[in-house]
Scaffold this motif. Structure first.
Motif, PDB file in Angstrom:
ATOM      1  N   GLY A  49      21.274 -10.128  54.492  1.00 31.06           N
ATOM      2  CA  GLY A  49      20.239 -10.752  55.375  1.00 31.06           C
ATOM      3  C   GLY A  49      19.113 -10.916  54.628  1.00 31.06           C
ATOM      4  O   GLY A  49      18.968 -10.655  53.452  1.00 31.06           O
ATOM      5  N   ALA A  50      17.968 -11.434  55.425  1.00 36.08           N
ATOM      6  CA  ALA A  50      16.687 -11.780  54.648  1.00 36.08           C
ATOM      7  C   ALA A  50      16.125 -10.559  54.039  1.00 36.08           C
ATOM      8  O   ALA A  50      15.435 -10.946  53.231  1.00 36.08           O
ATOM      9  CB  ALA A  50      16.048 -12.493  55.752  1.00 36.08           C
ATOM     10  N   PHE A  53      17.017  -7.412  49.892  1.00 39.40           N
ATOM     11  CA  PHE A  53      16.594  -6.965  48.605  1.00 39.40           C
ATOM     12  C   PHE A  53      15.819  -5.573  48.718  1.00 39.40           C
ATOM     13  O   PHE A  53      16.013  -4.682  48.085  1.00 39.40           O
ATOM     14  CB  PHE A  53      15.625  -7.871  47.733  1.00 39.40           C
ATOM     15  CG  PHE A  53      15.296  -7.509  46.408  1.00 39.40           C
ATOM     16  CD1 PHE A  53      16.333  -7.650  45.253  1.00 39.40           C
ATOM     17  CD2 PHE A  53      14.029  -6.925  46.197  1.00 39.40           C
ATOM     18  CE1 PHE A  53      15.778  -7.060  44.044  1.00 39.40           C
ATOM     19  CE2 PHE A  53      13.593  -6.384  45.114  1.00 39.40           C
ATOM     20  CZ  PHE A  53      14.495  -6.596  44.181  1.00 39.40           C
ATOM     21  N   SER A 241       5.627 -14.604  48.970  1.00 39.89           N
ATOM     22  CA  SER A 241       6.238 -15.649  47.901  1.00 39.89           C
ATOM     23  C   SER A 241       5.818 -17.060  48.286  1.00 39.89           C
ATOM     24  O   SER A 241       5.693 -17.799  47.540  1.00 39.89           O
ATOM     25  CB  SER A 241       7.570 -15.296  47.772  1.00 39.89           C
ATOM     26  OG  SER A 241       7.786 -14.073  46.930  1.00 39.89           O
ATOM     27  N   ASP A 272       8.674 -11.082  41.069  1.00 41.01           N
ATOM     28  CA  ASP A 272       8.915 -12.309  41.519  1.00 41.01           C
ATOM     29  C   ASP A 272       7.554 -13.133  40.988  1.00 41.01           C
ATOM     30  O   ASP A 272       7.543 -14.087  40.556  1.00 41.01           O
ATOM     31  CB  ASP A 272       9.523 -12.980  42.376  1.00 41.01           C
ATOM     32  CG  ASP A 272       9.260 -12.405  43.661  1.00 41.01           C
ATOM     33  OD1 ASP A 272       8.615 -11.076  43.707  1.00 41.01           O
ATOM     34  OD2 ASP A 272       9.087 -13.035  44.738  1.00 41.01           O
TER      35      ASP A 272
ATOM     36  N   ALA B 115      17.700 -12.238  48.970  1.00 43.57           N
ATOM     37  CA  ALA B 115      16.899 -12.955  49.857  1.00 43.57           C
ATOM     38  C   ALA B 115      15.486 -12.811  48.773  1.00 43.57           C
ATOM     39  O   ALA B 115      14.530 -13.686  49.170  1.00 43.57           O
ATOM     40  CB  ALA B 115      16.479 -11.939  50.849  1.00 43.57           C
ATOM     41  N   PRO B 117      12.845 -14.317  46.831  1.00 44.58           N
ATOM     42  CA  PRO B 117      12.214 -15.632  46.383  1.00 44.58           C
ATOM     43  C   PRO B 117      12.349 -15.805  44.936  1.00 44.58           C
ATOM     44  O   PRO B 117      11.938 -14.987  44.291  1.00 44.58           O
ATOM     45  CB  PRO B 117      10.963 -15.921  47.180  1.00 44.58           C
ATOM     46  CG  PRO B 117      10.987 -14.645  48.242  1.00 44.58           C
ATOM     47  CD  PRO B 117      11.723 -13.518  47.659  1.00 44.58           C
ATOM     48  N   VAL B 214       8.903 -22.827  45.946  1.00 43.72           N
ATOM     49  CA  VAL B 214       9.701 -21.589  45.925  1.00 43.72           C
ATOM     50  C   VAL B 214      11.223 -21.659  46.780  1.00 43.72           C
ATOM     51  O   VAL B 214      11.275 -22.202  47.623  1.00 43.72           O
ATOM     52  CB  VAL B 214       8.849 -20.309  46.653  1.00 43.72           C
ATOM     53  CG1 VAL B 214       9.817 -19.092  46.647  1.00 43.72           C
ATOM     54  CG2 VAL B 214       7.854 -19.768  46.048  1.00 43.72           C
ATOM     55  N   GLU B 216      14.203 -19.959  48.456  1.00 44.59           N
ATOM     56  CA  GLU B 216      14.574 -18.944  49.488  1.00 44.59           C
ATOM     57  C   GLU B 216      15.682 -19.259  50.197  1.00 44.59           C
ATOM     58  O   GLU B 216      15.836 -20.593  50.547  1.00 44.59           O
ATOM     59  CB  GLU B 216      13.407 -18.770  50.401  1.00 44.59           C
ATOM     60  CG  GLU B 216      12.408 -18.003  49.837  1.00 44.59           C
ATOM     61  CD  GLU B 216      11.324 -17.725  50.955  1.00 44.59           C
ATOM     62  OE1 GLU B 216      10.840 -16.406  51.088  1.00 44.59           O
ATOM     63  OE2 GLU B 216      10.486 -18.599  51.379  1.00 44.59           O
TER      64      GLU B 216
END
Lengths: 413, 294
Positions: A49-50, A53, A241, A272, B115, B117, B214, B216
């Motif tokens: 899922g979101a 990470f 981000s 990132d 996930a 980005p 970005v 996502e």
């Protein structure tokens, strides 16, 4: 007659199911705790899922801590990471692990799972330590078996008010009462901006420009122009981000660079952000938890952790992984100190811990207050500056590895 | 703010608006002309962005090499989607199927790439810095490229529909499916092709978005919403109006960002509700709806 028979059978089936749902976990928990030849560490959080990470960073860190430690009290350590992408799943997974005999839990990334599990640890008699979240709400109530390793966002805000004016005075020659500070945030991080504003206020600084905007904002020309017009000395962004990257690119594109950009963590210390390249990121200062790029000599085990993690996963661990690794090592020590895999004894050992800074890879000391907040955490926070596309720790004195360049001037590198 | 900054802001707003117009074009064509309720539109925009990213950053291809691959791929995806999953004319079925497709696409992307980005391009896109009264006008070449591509795609697509045999056949099928079938047109196949072509526009939109913003896994939600907003303002299926509506939304968005950034989304969606209430056919709708005009 037939209907009555059916109804009574259904009632019986329902009663048996209810009885089974209560008894099976209790019995299996009893059996599991009786089989006490292992020390069990669990973590419940997002592995898909979101937030996957961050959740996997936490899992990787605990896994590495388990590998490094091997045994506690002569017993093998058993680790299980359970995937939960919402609160109800987190509770189900907690109950499943509890039934398997897990009594010690580490917190994960993204707050929802930690909030869910912290609500039941006292009831079940398990111990939990969160090391990746920073919401003030984690420790708003006294929970006997819940402990929080990392500093709250309020502490982050206070450090902003403490550190930033020192840099402004030293490098820009502007005293804090004359500083023109701008505070910007996206709607997701308003609580971070509130903490920053409170920290600045405590230092006697009122931002001259403030702007919050929806998370999905795409065009930052107007914001950059507004900052330019307000002749800002220090910009304090609270961005993720999706907004931080286009905002920063737009700043560079429009040739606007305030004398000092001092970010409240978030995207500004993430890989990132660094991936955008030196042209975009260089010069930005960022306040962070301690991470693998602080002075490693003062943080025993940090070098080994960072390099082992990189060798295993291909990248350096994020700060959340560093904190979780340290908190897990601390938890192992507390189990050792308790002398048994017993939630009450471990809780007591943690409550009485008083460890000076410099004992764990995160560098911070460990001592929990009445609300089980680690008062040693956040002393100090790391100040990083992107130089040649790399995050260099430039503060504070005890953990820095380089000097800041303020205002940013690449020729001074 | 001086004149140079104001001009920079307005130009940027128009360029962003043109991108909104482009994003809405395929959605408008699918929804207004082909009568296809495609709720997986945003998810396909997002997947297109990731294909660009994978091509450039993982396969080491030049962005211009990925563009034709993505366009061809998307044509076939659109064609096959219509020919297989979206054969039903029932809008309820279409909504449920495409919503399911969107969920699957998002989950697959999350599973494969995670996930975190990502940005397609490191560094800063080149700019023109033009001396201007009271300052310097800063114009991003990428923004101008976006404007040019959006305009070219929308003009080209309109011309394709009006001047080519295939375009005229699509119009015939959209206007009177039975009559077109009577004169020998394979209406089902033509709708499949039309849906495939709308996916080509989706691919181009995703390329332009990935160059600027970005990536996502949830990025598609915003573009689906903005596509819908622009379509409603323009009038469903009104491609030319969609471009103007995109510019209008871009400008309103910019002004909201200057004067009331916190209320940006609220302002846009209040506008949306007002238009739906008082001008349900859209602001830029002509006397002919797209089903007649395409």
């Amino acid at each position: 007659m037939k209907r009555g028979f059916l109804r009574s059978r259904l009632c019986l089936l329902f009663a048996l199911t209810l009885l089974a749902s209560v008894c099976i976990p209790l019995v299996s928990a009893k059996i599991a705790s009786a089989a006490d030849d292992v020390i069990r560490i669990g973590v419940i959080g997002p592995l898909t899922g979101a937030y996957a990470f961050g959740g996997n960073e936490v899992k990787n860190a605990i896994e590495l801590a388990v590998e490094k430690r091997g045994t506690i009290l002569g017993k093998k350590i058993e680790f299980e990471a359970a995937d939960a992408t919402d609160a109800s799943q987190a509770i189900s997974e907690f109950e499943r692990l509890y039934a398997k005999g897990y009594r010690v839990f580490m917190g994960s990334y993204g707050s929802f799972a930690d909030f869910a599990v912290q609500g039941v640890v006292d009831e079940y008699g398990a111990v939990m330590m969160s090391a990746a979240g920073w919401a003030d709400e984690f420790t708003a109530n006294k929970i006997k078996n819940y402990f929080h390793w990392t500093p709250r966002v309020a502490v982050f805000g206070m450090r902003m008010g403490e550190y930033m004016p020192q840099y402004a005075e030293k490098y820009l020659g502007i005293k804090k009462e004359n500083l023109r500070v701008a505070l910007i945030w996206n709607s997701n991080y308003e609580y971070v901006a509130i903490a920053a504003r409170n920290g600045l206020k405590a230092a006697g600084i009122t931002p001259v420009f403030e702007e919050g905007y929806p998370l999905d904002r795409k065009d930052f020309t107007a914001l950059v122009a507004n900052l330019q017009s307000n002749k800002i000395d220090v910009l304090v962004p609270c961005q993720g981000s999706a907004d931080g990257v286009p905002f920063r690119k737009k700043m560079v594109e429009m040739g606007y660079e305030p004398p000092m950009l001092f970010a409240m963590g978030l995207i500004y210390d993430q890989p990132d952000f660094g991936a955008l390249g030196a042209e975009v990121v260089d010069g930005c200062l960022v306040l962070s938890y301690t991470h693998p790029f602080i002075k490693r000599d003062n943080a025993p085990g940090l070098e080994d952790f960072a390099e082992s993690y990189k060798a295993k996963h291909g990248w350096y661990p994020l700060t959340h992984a560093t904190q979780t690794y340290s908190a897990t090592l601390f938890m192992f020590d507390m189990i050792e100190k308790a002398g048994a895999y017993d939630a009450d004894k471990i809780q007591e050992a943690i409550e009485n811990a008083d460890i000076p800074k410099g004992r764990y890879p995160s560098y911070w000391g460990v001592k929990f207050d009445d609300y089980h907040r680690n008062v040693g955490a956040g002393d100090p926070l790391a100040v990083g500056q992107w130089q040649k596309g790399t995050l260099v720790t430039v503060g504070t004195d005890e953990i820095k590895v380089g000097e800041p360049i303020i205002p940013w001037d690449p020729s001074k590198l | 703010m001086n004149l140079a900054i104001w001009t920079t802001i307005v130009i940027n707003g128009l360029c962003t608006g043109s991108l909104f117009g482009l994003v809405s074009a395929a959605f408008s064509f699918q929804f207004g002309a082909l009568r296809m309720m495609n709720f997986s539109y945003g998810a396909f925009v997002m997947v297109g962005m990731y294909i660009m990213y994978a091509g450039v950053n993982h396969l080491g291809l030049h962005a211009m090499a990925v563009v034709p691959i993505l366009i061809v791929l998307y044509f076939f995806i659109g064609y096959l989607l219509r020919a297989t999953l979206l054969k039903s004319a029932d809008p309820n079925v279409q909504i449920i199927i495409t919503s399911g497709v969107a969920l699957v696409l998002e989950s697959v992307v999350l599973f494969i790439v995670g996930a975190l980005p990502r940005s397609l391009l490191a560094g800063i896109p080149p700019t023109w810095k033009i001396p201007f009264p009271e300052g310097i006008l800063v114009i991003s070449k990428l923004n101008l490229l976006t404007f040019a591509v959006s305009s070219a795609v929308l003009i080209g697509f309109s011309m394709f529909l009006k001047r080519t045999w295939l375009g005229m056949t699509i119009r015939a099928v959209v206007q009177q499916k039975e009559a077109a079938s009577v004169v020998g047109v394979d209406a089902e196949r033509i709708i499949n092709v039309g849906f495939g072509i709308s996916f080509v526009i989706t691919a181009i939109a995703s390329i332009m978005i990935s160059l600027q913003f970005v990536l996502e896994p949830t990025a598609g939600h915003y573009y689906q919403l903005i596509g819908f907003l622009v379509c409603v303002i323009a009038g469903m299926g009104n491609l030319k109006g969609g471009f103007y509506a995109g510019l209008l939304v871009g400008l309103i968005s910019t002004m909201a960002n200057i004067f009331a950034a916190t209320w940006h989304d609220a302002i846009l969606f209040i506008l949306f509700v007002i238009i739906l209430t008082f001008l349900p056919n859209g602001v830029f709708v002509s006397s002919k709806s797209i089903s007649r005009a395409v």
